[in-house]
Scaffold this motif. Structure first.
Motif, mmCIF file in Angstrom:
data_model
loop_
_atom_site.group_PDB
_atom_site.id
_atom_site.type_symbol
_atom_site.label_atom_id
_atom_site.label_comp_id
_atom_site.label_asym_id
_atom_site.label_seq_id
_atom_site.Cartn_x
_atom_site.Cartn_y
_atom_site.Cartn_z
ATOM 1 N N ASN A 22 78.345 55.891 -69.112
ATOM 2 C CA ASN A 22 79.209 55.440 -70.196
ATOM 3 C C ASN A 22 80.567 55.066 -69.633
ATOM 4 N N ASN A 23 81.094 53.907 -70.067
ATOM 5 C CA ASN A 23 82.421 53.513 -69.623
ATOM 6 C C ASN A 23 83.469 54.330 -70.390
ATOM 7 N N VAL A 24 84.745 54.077 -70.137
ATOM 8 C CA VAL A 24 85.810 54.875 -70.744
ATOM 9 C C VAL A 24 85.793 54.843 -72.263
ATOM 10 N N SER A 25 85.315 53.763 -72.854
ATOM 11 C CA SER A 25 85.261 53.682 -74.317
ATOM 12 C C SER A 25 83.961 54.281 -74.877
ATOM 13 N N GLY A 26 83.077 54.775 -73.987
ATOM 14 C CA GLY A 26 81.837 55.389 -74.421
ATOM 15 C C GLY A 26 80.647 54.449 -74.459
ATOM 16 N N GLU A 27 80.888 53.173 -74.187
ATOM 17 C CA GLU A 27 79.809 52.179 -74.223
ATOM 18 C C GLU A 27 78.856 52.384 -73.043
ATOM 19 N N PRO A 28 77.535 52.371 -73.286
ATOM 20 C CA PRO A 28 76.596 52.547 -72.180
ATOM 21 C C PRO A 28 76.577 51.321 -71.266
ATOM 22 N N SER B 39 69.185 62.349 -75.590
ATOM 23 C CA SER B 39 69.855 61.339 -74.763
ATOM 24 C C SER B 39 68.997 60.939 -73.572
ATOM 25 N N SER C 220 69.694 54.123 -78.951
ATOM 26 C CA SER C 220 69.945 54.942 -80.128
ATOM 27 C C SER C 220 68.877 56.015 -80.220
ATOM 28 N N ARG D 83 67.691 57.245 -72.671
ATOM 29 C CA ARG D 83 67.908 56.675 -71.344
ATOM 30 C C ARG D 83 66.583 56.273 -70.695
ATOM 31 N N LYS E 153 72.311 65.591 -69.566
ATOM 32 C CA LYS E 153 72.330 65.156 -70.969
ATOM 33 C C LYS E 153 71.304 65.932 -71.792
#
Length: 135
Positions: A71-77, A41, A102, A45, A37
């Motif tokens: 990150n899951n498939v929707s981008g959510e950490p 990022s 953020s 983290r 990353k």
């Protein structure tokens, strides 16, 4: 029931200088996936890892790499716990985490909530998540 909360901020410029000065720190703090990353990022983290430790009560002996942020498939950490961090969270009966991170130059920030849900609450949560996916 909320078991613990944690918040942390990291100065991205200062974090970058530390990482460049001590390159081995990147491998010591982050999983292989995380290491790829960008620095902003990584700073966010790292803030999550610090916030997780605070939510757990800052016990000694936690390994930084035992807490990864993916990150899951929707981008959510999402937190991926293993080893020392997972063991300590299990001792506290934590079975649900809420995280947000953020970064906006020059600051990266993270907030964590560690929670214990009953079996009934977990079942209701899965039903709600299923309904959200089907809409």
């Amino acid at each position: 029931m909320i078991i613990g909360t944690g918040i942390d901020v990291v100065n991205i410029d200062r974090f970058e200088k530390i990482i460049h000065k001590t390159p081995a720190l990147r491998q010591r703090l982050f999983s292989e996936e995380e290491q790829q990353k960008p620095i902003r990022s990584l700073a966010a983290r790292f803030a999550v890892k610090e916030a997780v430790a605070k939510a757990l009560g800052a016990p000694s002996g936690l390994s930084w790499k035992d807490c990864s942020i993916v990150n899951n498939v929707s981008g959510e950490p999402q937190l991926l716990l293993s080893g020392t961090v997972k063991s300590y969270a299990e001792k506290l009966s934590i079975n649900r985490w809420h995280i947000t991170l953020s970064h906006d130059e020059p600051i990266a920030t993270a907030m964590v909530i560690a929670e214990h849900l009953s079996a009934e609450e977990l079942k209701l949560l899965r039903t709600i998540e299923h309904l959200k996916k089907s809409n």
